[in-house]
Design a protein around this motif. Structure first.
Motif, short mmCIF file in Angstrom:
data_model
loop_
_atom_site.label_atom_id
_atom_site.label_comp_id
_atom_site.label_asym_id
_atom_site.label_seq_id
_atom_site.Cartn_x
_atom_site.Cartn_y
_atom_site.Cartn_z
N SER A 70 5.94 -11.60 -6.47
CA SER A 70 5.10 -11.26 -5.33
C SER A 70 4.38 -9.93 -5.58
O SER A 70 4.94 -9.00 -6.17
CB SER A 70 5.96 -11.17 -4.06
OG SER A 70 5.21 -10.62 -3.00
N GLN A 71 3.16 -9.86 -5.11
CA GLN A 71 2.35 -8.64 -5.24
C GLN A 71 2.04 -8.03 -3.87
O GLN A 71 1.03 -7.35 -3.70
CB GLN A 71 1.06 -8.97 -5.99
CG GLN A 71 1.25 -9.54 -7.37
CD GLN A 71 1.93 -8.57 -8.32
OE1 GLN A 71 1.50 -7.43 -8.44
NE2 GLN A 71 2.98 -9.02 -8.99
N LYS A 102 -0.02 -4.64 -2.84
CA LYS A 102 -0.85 -4.19 -3.96
C LYS A 102 -2.30 -4.57 -3.72
O LYS A 102 -2.62 -5.51 -2.98
CB LYS A 102 -0.33 -4.75 -5.26
CG LYS A 102 1.14 -4.36 -5.51
CD LYS A 102 1.45 -4.14 -6.91
CE LYS A 102 2.81 -3.47 -7.14
NZ LYS A 102 3.89 -3.92 -6.27
N VAL A 157 -0.63 -9.20 -13.89
CA VAL A 157 0.58 -9.01 -13.10
C VAL A 157 1.90 -9.39 -13.78
O VAL A 157 2.96 -9.14 -13.21
CB VAL A 157 0.49 -9.79 -11.75
CG1 VAL A 157 -0.67 -9.26 -10.91
CG2 VAL A 157 0.35 -11.28 -11.97
N MET A 176 -1.44 -10.20 -2.95
CA MET A 176 -2.26 -9.03 -3.25
C MET A 176 -3.50 -9.00 -2.36
O MET A 176 -4.07 -10.04 -2.03
CB MET A 176 -2.66 -9.07 -4.73
CG MET A 176 -3.17 -7.77 -5.29
SD MET A 176 -3.36 -7.87 -7.12
CE MET A 176 -1.86 -7.08 -7.67
N TYR A 200 5.82 0.71 -12.08
CA TYR A 200 4.75 -0.29 -12.02
C TYR A 200 3.43 0.37 -12.41
O TYR A 200 2.85 1.12 -11.63
CB TYR A 200 4.64 -0.87 -10.60
CG TYR A 200 3.65 -2.01 -10.48
CD1 TYR A 200 4.07 -3.34 -10.54
CD2 TYR A 200 2.29 -1.76 -10.33
CE1 TYR A 200 3.16 -4.38 -10.43
CE2 TYR A 200 1.37 -2.79 -10.23
CZ TYR A 200 1.82 -4.10 -10.28
OH TYR A 200 0.91 -5.13 -10.18
N LEU A 227 -4.34 -14.24 -7.24
CA LEU A 227 -3.76 -12.94 -6.90
C LEU A 227 -3.52 -12.85 -5.39
O LEU A 227 -2.51 -12.29 -4.95
CB LEU A 227 -4.67 -11.81 -7.36
CG LEU A 227 -4.84 -11.64 -8.88
CD1 LEU A 227 -5.80 -10.49 -9.18
CD2 LEU A 227 -3.49 -11.39 -9.57
N HIS A 277 -4.28 -1.11 -7.75
CA HIS A 277 -3.27 -1.44 -8.76
C HIS A 277 -3.82 -2.28 -9.91
O HIS A 277 -3.27 -2.24 -11.01
CB HIS A 277 -2.10 -2.18 -8.10
CG HIS A 277 -1.45 -1.40 -7.00
ND1 HIS A 277 -1.83 -1.51 -5.68
CD2 HIS A 277 -0.47 -0.46 -7.04
CE1 HIS A 277 -1.09 -0.70 -4.94
NE2 HIS A 277 -0.27 -0.06 -5.75
#
Length: 307
Positions: free
Chosen positions: A37-38, A41, A256, A65, A148, A60, A98
């Protein structure tokens, strides 16, 4: 250094395209692994309203995201002023950053120039992304951490293997070839990505820079190709060409995947690290192109401070 003739550039471009098509037909296509999972971000994807960019942005977003597609937050890569205004508007929102995906491109367009008098392939594909990345570098640095790293993913293509950098005529004014100009812009992107990684590493930033070749993908970029190529594309795209979703897979993976955490300076094809053209590793050429690019987009003093 002798510059490739327009006819030679054209023939070599289609030869490279045929080689890639055959490789795509024979090899097993890369499938994206399950990605984490993002949530929380933020990503920017240039050219995100269609083709590979759209598929990248969509995936994304599915990972949680917040994706800024530059057609919806206006950005015209053919204008240095537009790029600066976009960055100002983005920074005014006080968002982290990011992931930056430098995806937008033009291909094989007739000889024409941007409003800043740059040859269109070089100006849009390369210089526009060069300036955009420079202006967003602080946001990327501030968003990266030891756990990260922020990531810069730049799209090139197999045509960079036949590209030539003519430092005395980067705008292709003396002898124009749409194929040669396109290949030059794609080689410039590889050189830029590698040099950027060296500079990021030297300053200790938690930001990485990698370059991706998405393969030959069925998008609308081919409108300026020959009638024979268009006919073959119409007849055999289902067999030879990748879909935009397939073309985006390595882009998403590079943006990612935990397996690439903290890793930069690579050229990725079909989900794997590959060797780019020998000349792309020439650090003297990387630096020369970098310095000339800083001068062309009017950031030479800032570039020197960041060096």
């Amino acid at each position: 250094m002798a510059v490739m003739s327009p006819l030679a550039a054209c023939l070599w471009t289609y030869a490279v395209g045929l080689k890639v098509l055959l490789e795509q037909l024979l090899r097993r296509r890369f499938s994206l692994p399950v990605l984490p999972s993002q949530d929380g971000k933020v990503a920017i994807v240039t050219g995100g309203a269609q083709g590979i960019g759209y598929e990248t942005a969509k995936h994304l977003s599915r990972l949680g995201m917040h994706v800024i597609i530059v057609e919806f937050m206006y950005l015209e890569l053919a204008s240095l002023q537009s790029i600066r205004q976009f960055v100002e508007h983005f920074k005014a929102r006080n968002l982290p950053l990011h992931v930056l995906v430098n995806n937008a491109a033009v291909m094989l367009v007739p000889q024409r120039y941007t409003e800043d008098e740059f040859e269109e392939h070089f100006g849009v594909n390369y210089l526009g992304h060069f300036l955009l990345t420079h202006l967003l570098r602080d946001a990327l640095r501030q968003s990266g951490s030891s756990d990260y790293s922020s990531r810069i993913v730049t799209l090139s293509s197999a045509t960079h293997y036949i590209g030539e950098i003519n430092l005395n005529d980067l705008q292709s004014r003396t002898s124009y070839s749409s194929h040669g100009a396109y290949a030059q812009s794609k080689l410039a992107l590889v050189l830029f990505s590698y040099q950027l990684q060296q500079r990021l590493a030297a300053e200790g930033s938690h930001v990485t820079s990698n370059v991706v070749d998405p393969g030959v993908v069925n998008t609308n970029l081919y409108k300026h190709t020959t009638w024979l190529f268009k006919l073959c594309k119409w007849l055999f795209s289902w067999l030879l060409f990748q879909t935009p979703s397939q073309g985006a897979s390595t882009v998403i993976y590079t943006a990612v995947s935990p397996s690439l955490e903290g890793s930069g300076g690579f050229y990725l094809v079909n989900g794997r690290k590959m060797k780019s053209a020998d000349i792309s590793y020439n650090e003297d050429l990387q630096r020369e192109l970098w310095n000339l690019s800083c001068k062309l987009v009017g950031i030479l003093e800032a570039c020197n401070k960041a060096s």
